[in-house]
Design an enzyme around this catalytic site. Structure first.
Site, PDB file in Angstrom:
ATOM      1  N   SER A 143      43.647  37.411  51.532  1.00 40.65           N
ATOM      2  CA  SER A 143      43.453  38.856  51.460  1.00 40.65           C
ATOM      3  C   SER A 143      42.469  39.238  52.554  1.00 40.65           C
ATOM      4  O   SER A 143      41.751  38.387  53.089  1.00 40.65           O
ATOM      5  CB  SER A 143      42.870  39.235  50.088  1.00 40.65           C
ATOM      6  OG  SER A 143      42.391  40.571  50.061  1.00 40.65           O
ATOM      7  N   TYR A 156      36.964  37.830  43.308  1.00 38.67           N
ATOM      8  CA  TYR A 156      38.147  37.903  44.179  1.00 38.67           C
ATOM      9  C   TYR A 156      37.781  37.513  45.604  1.00 38.67           C
ATOM     10  O   TYR A 156      38.479  36.715  46.243  1.00 38.67           O
ATOM     11  CB  TYR A 156      38.705  39.322  44.123  1.00 38.67           C
ATOM     12  CG  TYR A 156      40.044  39.513  44.800  1.00 38.67           C
ATOM     13  CD1 TYR A 156      41.200  38.958  44.257  1.00 38.67           C
ATOM     14  CD2 TYR A 156      40.158  40.258  45.966  1.00 38.67           C
ATOM     15  CE1 TYR A 156      42.430  39.143  44.871  1.00 38.67           C
ATOM     16  CE2 TYR A 156      41.377  40.452  46.580  1.00 38.67           C
ATOM     17  CZ  TYR A 156      42.512  39.885  46.034  1.00 38.67           C
ATOM     18  OH  TYR A 156      43.733  40.070  46.647  1.00 38.67           O
TER      19      TYR A 156
END
Length: 273
Positions: A143, A156
Site C-alpha cells: 500500500s 496497517y
C-alpha cells in the site's frame, strides 16, 4: 505469442476487489488461474464467472494466516497445473483507527493477514519456482501506507512497510535467478476492504472488543481508482519486471516530500554534533 498465455497465475484474495481484477486481467491475457480466498461462496461465484468467460480456473479455499493452508494451496496448484508462474500474494485487511484503540488482537490479526500471509506465500511457492526452472514472478500487495506513515494507520502501516521491505529484499536476492518481484502500493481503490475487514474481525477472528474508530474520510488523500486500472498496472509491471507498482499521480509529491525530509537530516546544522 502473449507471454502470459498458458502461464499459471495464483492470486490470494482472488474472489473480489483488487484480487478479482487481477484475475480478470491475467485471464484476458490467456493465463490459467488459481484463485484462493477465505470466502468460499464468493470464491465459487468468481470461479463460475471466469469459466463462463472461457478461462481455466482452480478455486482453493485458503486462510492465508495458516501456513499449512498456503502450503496446501501450492500443492493443489502444482498437482492441477504442474507449474506456477505469477504468484500474487494479495489477500489483505485494513483495521484503521487511533493507536490507543487498536488492541493487541487487532495488531496480531493485521500482521497475520497482511505480512505473514505474504511471507507464507513466498515460502510455499519459492522452492517450487526454483525447482521448475522457468523463472516466475511474485506480486506482493502492500500500500502507499507501506511507503509513508499516516496518523490512525499504525497497525496497517507497520504491516505494509514490512511487505515493502520484504519485497525489496526479495527483488535483489532473486533477480540473479530470473525470478521477479513487484510490490503493489496503491492509494485508495474502490473495494469493500474496510467493511470486509471488520466483518472478519468480529466473525472468523472473534475479536469482541469494539473496533477502533476509523479516520474521517477527509483525512484520506488522493482520488479513488478502480480495481481494473490497478490490475492493468500490475500486469504491465510483471511484463516489464518492475519492482514498484504505483497507482495514483498524487503519490509522486508525497514521496518527494518524504525523501526531502530524510535528505534534510544531512544538512550541516542538523548533522554536526
Amino acid at each position: 505469442m502473449d507471454p502470459f498465455r498458458g502461464r499459471v497465475a495464483v492470486i490470494t484474495g482472488g474472489a473480489g476487489g483488487i484480487g478479482g481484477a487481477l484475475a480478470r486481467a491475467f485471464a484476458a491475457r490467456g493465463a490459467k488461474l488459481v484463485l484462493a480466498d477465505l470466502d468460499e461462496e464468493a470464491l465459487a461465484l468468481a470461479a463460475k464467472e471466469h469459466r463462463e468467460r472461457g478461462a481455466e480456473v482452480l478455486p482453493v479455499a485458503t486462510d492465508v494466516t495458516k501456513r499449512e493452508q498456503v502450503e496446501a494451496l501450492a500443492d493443489a496448484t502444482f498437482r492441477h497445473y504442474g507449474a506456477a508462474h505469477v504468484v500474487c500474494n494479495n489477500a489483505g485487511i485494513a483495521i484503521l483507527g487511533p493507536i490507543g484503540q487498536t488492541t493487541a488482537a487487532d495488531w496480531e490479526f493485521t500482521m497475520a493477514v497482511n505480512f505473514w500471509g505474504v511471507l507464507y506465500g513466498v515460502e510455499a511457492f519459492l522452492p517450487r519456482l526454483r525447482e521448475q526452472g522457468q523463472g516466475g514472478h511474485f506480486v506482493n500487495t502492500a500500500s502507499m501506507a507501506g511507503l509513508a506513515g499516516m496518523a490512525f494507520f499504525s497497525a496497517y502501516n507497520a504491516s505494509k512497510f514490512a511487505v515493502v521491505g520484504l519485497s525489496e529484499c526479495l527483488h535483489r536476492e532473486l533477480k540473479p535467478e530470473g525470478i521477479g518481484v513487484s510490490v503493489l502500493c496503491p492509494m485508495i481503490v474502490q473495494t469493500n476492504l474496510t467493511a470486509n475487514s471488520l466483518r472478519l474481525r468480529s466473525g472468523e477472528r472473534g475479536i469482541a472488543a469494539p473496533a477502533p474508530e476509523p479516520p474521517a474520510a477527509d483525512t484520506m488523500v488522493g482520488g479513488v481508482k478502480q480495481p481494473g486500472e490497478v490490475a492493468a498496472r500490475v500486469v504491465r509491471a510483471v511484463e516489464r519486471n518492475e519492482l514498484y507498482v504505483l497507482t495514483h499521480e498524487e503519490q509522486r509529491e508525497i514521496l518527494r516530500r518524504r525523501a526531502a525530509r530524510l535528505d534534510a537530516v544531512f544538512a550541516p546544522e542538523s548533522w554536526d554534533l
